[in-house]
Enzyme design. Sequence first.
Site, PDB file in Angstrom:
ATOM      1  N   ASP A 288     -20.873 -37.845 -28.951  1.00  0.00           N
ATOM      2  CA  ASP A 288     -21.895 -38.076 -29.970  1.00  0.00           C
ATOM      3  C   ASP A 288     -23.085 -37.183 -29.633  1.00  0.00           C
ATOM      4  OD1 ASP A 288     -22.837 -40.657 -31.938  1.00  0.00           O
ATOM      5  OD2 ASP A 288     -24.459 -39.605 -30.897  1.00  0.00           O
ATOM      6  N   ASP A 331     -22.538 -38.398 -36.421  1.00  0.00           N
ATOM      7  CA  ASP A 331     -22.569 -37.288 -35.440  1.00  0.00           C
ATOM      8  C   ASP A 331     -21.588 -37.547 -34.310  1.00  0.00           C
ATOM      9  OD1 ASP A 331     -23.897 -39.393 -34.296  1.00  0.00           O
ATOM     10  OD2 ASP A 331     -25.541 -38.186 -33.466  1.00  0.00           O
TER      11      ASP A 331
HETATM   12  P1  GH3 Z   1     -28.312 -41.004 -30.074  1.00  0.00           P
HETATM   13  O1  GH3 Z   1     -28.998 -39.978 -29.220  1.00  0.00           O
HETATM   14  O2  GH3 Z   1     -28.386 -42.359 -29.481  1.00  0.00           O
HETATM   15  O3  GH3 Z   1     -26.934 -40.620 -30.439  1.00  0.00           O
HETATM   16  O4  GH3 Z   1     -29.162 -41.123 -31.421  1.00  0.00           O
HETATM   17  P2  GH3 Z   1     -29.135 -40.185 -32.640  1.00  0.00           P
HETATM   18  O5  GH3 Z   1     -30.509 -39.748 -32.989  1.00  0.00           O
HETATM   19  O6  GH3 Z   1     -28.154 -39.084 -32.486  1.00  0.00           O
HETATM   20  O7  GH3 Z   1     -28.663 -41.162 -33.762  1.00  0.00           O
HETATM   21  P3  GH3 Z   1     -27.240 -41.731 -34.099  1.00  0.00           P
HETATM   22  O8  GH3 Z   1     -26.196 -41.005 -33.333  1.00  0.00           O
HETATM   23  O9  GH3 Z   1     -27.284 -43.227 -33.914  1.00  0.00           O
HETATM   24  O10 GH3 Z   1     -27.141 -41.491 -35.643  1.00  0.00           O
HETATM   25  C1  GH3 Z   1     -26.568 -40.377 -36.209  1.00  0.00           C
HETATM   26  C2  GH3 Z   1     -27.331 -39.987 -37.447  1.00  0.00           C
HETATM   27  O11 GH3 Z   1     -26.599 -39.000 -38.135  1.00  0.00           O
HETATM   28  C3  GH3 Z   1     -27.549 -41.091 -38.441  1.00  0.00           C
HETATM   29  C4  GH3 Z   1     -27.391 -40.437 -39.808  1.00  0.00           C
HETATM   30  O12 GH3 Z   1     -28.617 -40.393 -40.506  1.00  0.00           O
HETATM   31  C5  GH3 Z   1     -26.990 -39.029 -39.470  1.00  0.00           C
HETATM   32  N1  GH3 Z   1     -25.864 -38.556 -40.265  1.00  0.00           N
HETATM   33  C6  GH3 Z   1     -24.714 -39.211 -40.503  1.00  0.00           C
HETATM   34  N2  GH3 Z   1     -23.883 -38.420 -41.249  1.00  0.00           N
HETATM   35  C7  GH3 Z   1     -24.564 -37.274 -41.494  1.00  0.00           C
HETATM   36  C8  GH3 Z   1     -24.235 -36.070 -42.187  1.00  0.00           C
HETATM   37  O13 GH3 Z   1     -23.147 -35.892 -42.763  1.00  0.00           O
HETATM   38  N3  GH3 Z   1     -25.162 -35.083 -42.214  1.00  0.00           N
HETATM   39  C9  GH3 Z   1     -26.380 -35.226 -41.579  1.00  0.00           C
HETATM   40  N4  GH3 Z   1     -27.241 -34.202 -41.647  1.00  0.00           N
HETATM   41  N5  GH3 Z   1     -26.695 -36.351 -40.932  1.00  0.00           N
HETATM   42  C10 GH3 Z   1     -25.816 -37.350 -40.861  1.00  0.00           C
HETATM   43 MG    MG Z   2     -26.128 -39.401 -31.927  1.00  0.00          MG
END
Ligand code: GH3
Ligand code: MG
Length: 417
Positions: A288, A331
């Site tokens: 991730d 992600d």
């Molecule tokens: P962590 O370090 O704990 O992994 O936190 P993080 O900021 O990476 O947040 P997290 O993994 O919990 O969340 C992933 C984010 O990815 C949440 C969502 O808004 C975003 N996301 C999900 N799908 C997509 C996508 O297809 N495109 C984009 N640009 N963002 C996405």
């Molecule tokens: Mg993340």
Amino acid sequence: MADNKISCGEIMHDALIEGYVLLSIIRNADGTHKDYQIIETNSQFELITGRPQSHAEGNTVRQVLPAIDETWNEFSRNMPQMKENVKFEFYFENIDKHFYISAYMPFEDTIALFFTDITIQKKAKDVFRIHELLFEEAHDILLYVKKDGQIVNANKRACDKYGYTREELMSMNIQDIRHPFTAFEFNKQMEQADSGGIVFESVHMRKDGTSFPVEVSAKSTFIEKGQFRIHIIRDITQRKENEERIAWLAKYDALTGISNRANFIANLEQEIQRSIRSKIPFSVMLFDIDKFKHINDNYGHEAGDAVLRHVAAATKNVIRLTDQVGRFGGDEFVVLQTDIKSCDDAIALAKRIQDAVNEEFIYKSIKFNVKISIGISLFPDDSKDANGLLLCADKAMYYVKHNGGGDVSFFESCKIL
Ligand code: GH3
Ligand code: MG
């Protein structure tokens, strides 16, 4: 005797299939036709006009047929020019009938008219004309084909689609426009077309040698002594592309082009079976992106998407062809590393993925420093099934996240390898 002659004449006139009317021209002072006095009619004329013979004879056309005044006006406009026998077609609007009229002048100022009802032929001709136009202008390719496959007619769409002229198509056999690789199924398809009809998919060739997918509806009909087939052919290029796109989307992630969760898990299940047979272990790596939300929040969703594509491409670049990478959503990514000898192999790949992802990535002049947290599980030691392996890798990944991220951790069984 005279009465007998009259009744013979009447019988003869009534025996005619044609309507008959004998007219005497009534002229204006300047010699133009003013009206026509009806001298004699037959029973067919009565049927045509709906006016009894007794009412017609002795009166003028205008008196007898006021309802068709306009029609007669138009009709009589031709009469002053009549110097010899004339034949013409005429439509009586009030009775919606077409007649073939044969007119001649037996005496001066006398006109005999014979009306042949051609309404049926005329309407059949109209239907034929409509049929011809519909054939020609149809949106699908239409081909009329003899039993031996010889094309006997082709519409405009056929010429447009195949790039041949109608004459060229009419000198060809239906097999000439089919892709050669469809030849093996031709006879069977035509047999079915001859016994009730068939709809099948095939591939047709253009004059320039290119091909396109088609759906063909073919059916035979006996016309007089010959057997003919109609082929209704539809270009299904667009449909095929849509089907392929849908099939692709069922397996792959639209944003990154790598396997989606369902496809990855299906491949993982297969790998479990393969590994059981080969007794060679494999690893599952779940990772991730660290602080990905920060990228979205500060640089926008588009930049976030670009980073996701970068991570997928970088990972794909460092795994072997026999390995798999998938996006689990958001992600979160997953890698299946086949045929490992020890946990060192897993660690080595995990590091390669981290380095590749962490390599300088620039999007719209912005430099991104992408870090990931990786959790690894091993088959068969950590779990014997796909869900168990993913759960173990997930736990290992959250252990890394919990400790600040940007690192790699096994679930726990590495000691066994
Ligand atoms: P962590 O370090 O704990 O992994 O936190 P993080 O900021 O990476 O947040 P997290 O993994 O919990 O969340 C992933 C984010 O990815 C949440 C969502 O808004 C975003 N996301 C999900 N799908 C997509 C996508 O297809 N495109 C984009 N640009 N963002 C996405
Ligand atoms: Mg993340």
